[in-house]
Enzyme design. Structure first.
Site, PDB file in Angstrom:
ATOM      1  N   HIS A  89     -66.017 -22.999  63.790  1.00 47.18           N
ATOM      2  CA  HIS A  89     -66.980 -24.499  63.881  1.00 47.18           C
ATOM      3  C   HIS A  89     -67.436 -24.158  64.791  1.00 47.18           C
ATOM      4  CE1 HIS A  89     -65.005 -26.637  60.322  1.00 47.18           C
ATOM      5  NE2 HIS A  89     -66.995 -25.841  60.145  1.00 47.18           N
ATOM      6  N   GLU A 148     -73.897  -7.184  44.629  1.00 43.96           N
ATOM      7  CA  GLU A 148     -72.371  -7.096  45.880  1.00 43.96           C
ATOM      8  C   GLU A 148     -71.449  -6.541  44.817  1.00 43.96           C
ATOM      9  OE1 GLU A 148     -72.368 -10.625  48.211  1.00 43.96           O
ATOM     10  OE2 GLU A 148     -73.169 -12.267  46.617  1.00 43.96           O
ATOM     11  N   ASP A 183     -70.681  -7.407  51.305  1.00 40.10           N
ATOM     12  CA  ASP A 183     -69.313  -8.445  49.999  1.00 40.10           C
ATOM     13  C   ASP A 183     -69.145  -6.245  49.037  1.00 40.10           C
ATOM     14  OD1 ASP A 183     -67.786 -10.061  49.734  1.00 40.10           O
ATOM     15  OD2 ASP A 183     -69.860 -11.253  49.785  1.00 40.10           O
ATOM     16  N   CYS A 199     -79.453  -8.371  51.791  1.00 38.75           N
ATOM     17  CA  CYS A 199     -79.576  -9.396  52.684  1.00 38.75           C
ATOM     18  C   CYS A 199     -78.021  -9.575  53.886  1.00 38.75           C
ATOM     19  CB  CYS A 199     -79.827 -10.777  52.108  1.00 38.75           C
ATOM     20  SG  CYS A 199     -78.482 -11.052  51.087  1.00 38.75           S
TER      21      CYS A 199
END
Ligand code: PEP
Ligand code: MG
Length: 604
Positions: free
Chosen positions: A213, A454, A478, A525
């Site tokens: 974060h 993926e 992935d 992507c």
């Protein structure tokens, strides 16, 4: 492309006995800063244990409450200063604020003070340790991950109690006219949120990863940062000069004049480079021969939609909705999700928005779901599999997406589909969600349903999937993990994860061909699309749409504009004959590097 040089330096560093001259960490937020260090010394304070008399007990309880109130005021103040583009991260601070009101923390501390006749600090410590132990035993990853939050909150109250507020200090550089760099062992999201206002220009931490974060917040605040630079607090002292290279994840300690000149030049070059691309923001992406390419952005936070648009993206190619599900115990209600999706659709002003249904499980936060512990989480209950188990949650998300589709062009995308049966099951859920909305009297437009490619099985049956799918988007992050059998989060095998491996190129080509034969668009992507040397190759392999980091849009657009479709296809055809990732990397370098030299140099 290869990670060799960073690995080599890290190894050299580990072997050397001299204090290092530079530290290698993770590039958390881009930019280069030369500045003076301020060390935030937060070595764990020794918590004093003191016996208190009966007559003093209530005064200790009052002291604890006072400290909690002061900590709350501090956190609220920090939350209030978050710039609007980072407001989404306020949720993390909200969670910390809630903890300060939590009966478990407060009541237990008070009970310990009263029962054991101890000082407030000791009572607090007992309660913090107890909560951490509870989290430790939790089956759920989410709760185990929350231990550090309990620590952040506990330390904040403790510092109040001990009269050692140890807030992040104000930057010194303001008076000396030099940028100031905060160096800390670890920074909480709340600390990070306050850095800009306190005058810091960059920060370095000993620990942490680029996906924490704290790092995400640094990027949202555009504050150059290197995290996980082990030894930063040990080898640096307040007043030292340092170079923070947030582009490469390198910290140069006490640089010499030549290194400073070099860093300044890099900083100017990067800033100039970012400015130089301003001009192409309003241009549509196309190859040098004028073939249009849809260049879209990957976003995780709704506010990034604005950045995507500012950077000239032609829509959102991947909205990772997982962020909506983190740091909360229950999944987000349909109403809340609808508002968020509508905001993204509006921000994109008529450009297409691809909403991906939640991809939770594997290495992603589990939060709102009670996920079982798994031996192989990447092969376990993740993404569409979890959605098909948690049908109510899935359907609420689909309803929210369908409602947002009434306000602009939306596509819905399902992650990690491995079989046609999964695609059909997801479509049935979409139809059920549509039926539920219609029963409420809501009109629902037709929404294209597409899938991510993926998994290797999806590549093998791409022709079958293409018949039932409105579009494909290849997720190479992935696809590399599952095809080459490399855990994407494991640093020991990271060097093997090479998207230009011949196996991956063949998988991409096969998928693009299946899409073409079925007459549906094929996008990509994964992070590979943001790589300047790979982007033209992907176009040559038959990918018609790229979705990249919002900040990479201008440079990928510039790279595509320098290569013709014919050249890209020739290079792709040659690449498909090669046997190793090294050979492919060499080929694309030879084919494109000289055309893209200035673009490549900007990030080096
Ligand atoms: C991918 O796997 O390439 C992808 C884009 O999805 P994520 O990184 O969110 O798994
Ligand atoms: Mg993925």
């Amino acid at each position: 492309m290869s990670q060799g040089s960073a690995d080599d330096s890290a190894r050299r560093l580990a072997l050397s006995e001299e204090p290092p001259t530079r530290l290698i960490g993770a590039a958390a937020a881009p930019g280069v800063v030369v500045g003076r260090v301020v060390i935030l010394d937060r070595r764990k304070v020794q918590v004093p244990r003191r016996h208190v008399e009966d007559s003093e007990v209530e005064a200790e309880v009052a002291r604890l409450r006072g400290a909690i109130n002061a900590a709350r005021t501090q956190l609220e103040a920090i939350r209030g200063t978050l710039p609007s583009e980072a407001k989404d991260h306020g949720l993390i601070l909200d969670a910390h604020l809630l903890m300060l009101d939590d009966a478990l923390l407060v009541d237990e501390a008070e009970a310990a003070i009263r029962a054991e006749k101890v000082n407030a600090e000791w009572g607090l410590r007992k309660s913090v340790e107890h909560i951490k132990a509870l989290f430790e035993r939790a089956e759920d990853d989410y709760f185990r991950e929350r231990r550090s939050d309990v620590d952040f909150v506990g330390e904040r109250v403790l510092r109040q109690l001990m009269g050692n507020a140890q807030e992040v200090p104000k930057a010194r550089g303001e008076t000396e006219g030099e940028p100031t760099v905060l160096v800390a062992h670890e920074l909480s999201p709340a600390d990070t949120a306050s850095l800009r206002n306190k005058g810091f220009s960059a920060f370095i931490t000993d620990v942490g990863s680029a996906t924490s974060h704290t790092a995400i917040l640094a990027r949202a605040l555009e504050l150059p940062a290197v995290v996980g630079a082990q030894g930063a607090t040990k080898f640096l002292a307040t007043g030292d000069r340092v170079i923070v290279d947030g582009l490469r994840g390198i910290v140069q300690l006490r640089p010499n004049a030549e290194q400073i000149l070099g860093a300044e030049a890099r900083r100017r070059r990067y800033a100039q480079f970012v400015r130089s691309l301003d001009g192409n923001r309003d241009q549509p992406a196309a190859t040098s021969c004028g073939t249009p390419i849809a260049l879209r952005a990957n976003i995780e936070l709704p506010t990034e939609a604005l950045i995507a648009r500012e950077q000239g993206a032609d829509g959102v190619g991947l909205y990772r909705t997982e962020f909506l599900y983190i740091d909360r115990r229950l999944p987000p209600p349909e109403e809340e999700q609808t508002e968020v999706y509508v905001a993204v659709v509006r921000a994109m002003g008529g450009r297409p928005v691809t909403l991906r249904t939640f991809d939770i499980g594997g290495d992603k936060f589990s939060t709102a779901f009670r996920l079982p512990r798994e031996m192989n989480p990447a092969l376990g209950l993740r993404a569409v599999r979890l959605a098909l188990r948690e049908r109510e949650v899935f359907r609420a998300q689909l309803r929210a997406m369908l409602r947002a589709a009434a306000t602009g062009p939306v596509r819905i995308m399902i992650p990690m589909v491995a079989t046609v049966a999964e695609l059909r099951a997801a479509r049935a859920e979409l139809e059920a969600a549509r039926g539920e909305l219609q029963a409420r009297g809501v009109t629902v437009p037709d929404v294209p349903l597409g899938i991510m490619i993926e998994t290797p099985s999806a590549v093998f049956v791409a022709d079958l999937l293409a018949k039932e799918s409105a579009f494909f988007s290849i997720g190479t992050n992935d696809l590399v993990q599952y095809s080459l059998a490399i855990d994407r989060g494991n640093e020991h095998v990271a060097y093997l994860a090479r998207p230009l491996d011949p196996a991956i190129l063949r998988a991409i080509e096969r998928t693009a061909t299946a899409a073409k034969q079925a007459g549906i668009p094929c996008a990509l992507c994964g992070a590979m699309a943001s790589d300047l040397l790979s982007a033209p190759l992907l176009i040559g392999l038959g990918v018609g749409e790229l979705s990249v980091d919002p900040h990479a849009v201008p440079e990928v657009k510039a790279a595509l504009a320098r290569v013709s479709l014919r050249e890209a296809r020739e290079v792709a055809a040659k690449a498909l004959t090669l046997a190793t990732a090294d050979e492919v990397e060499q080929l694309v370098r030879e084919a494109f590097a000289s055309k893209l030299a200035d673009l490549l140099a900007a990030g080096e």
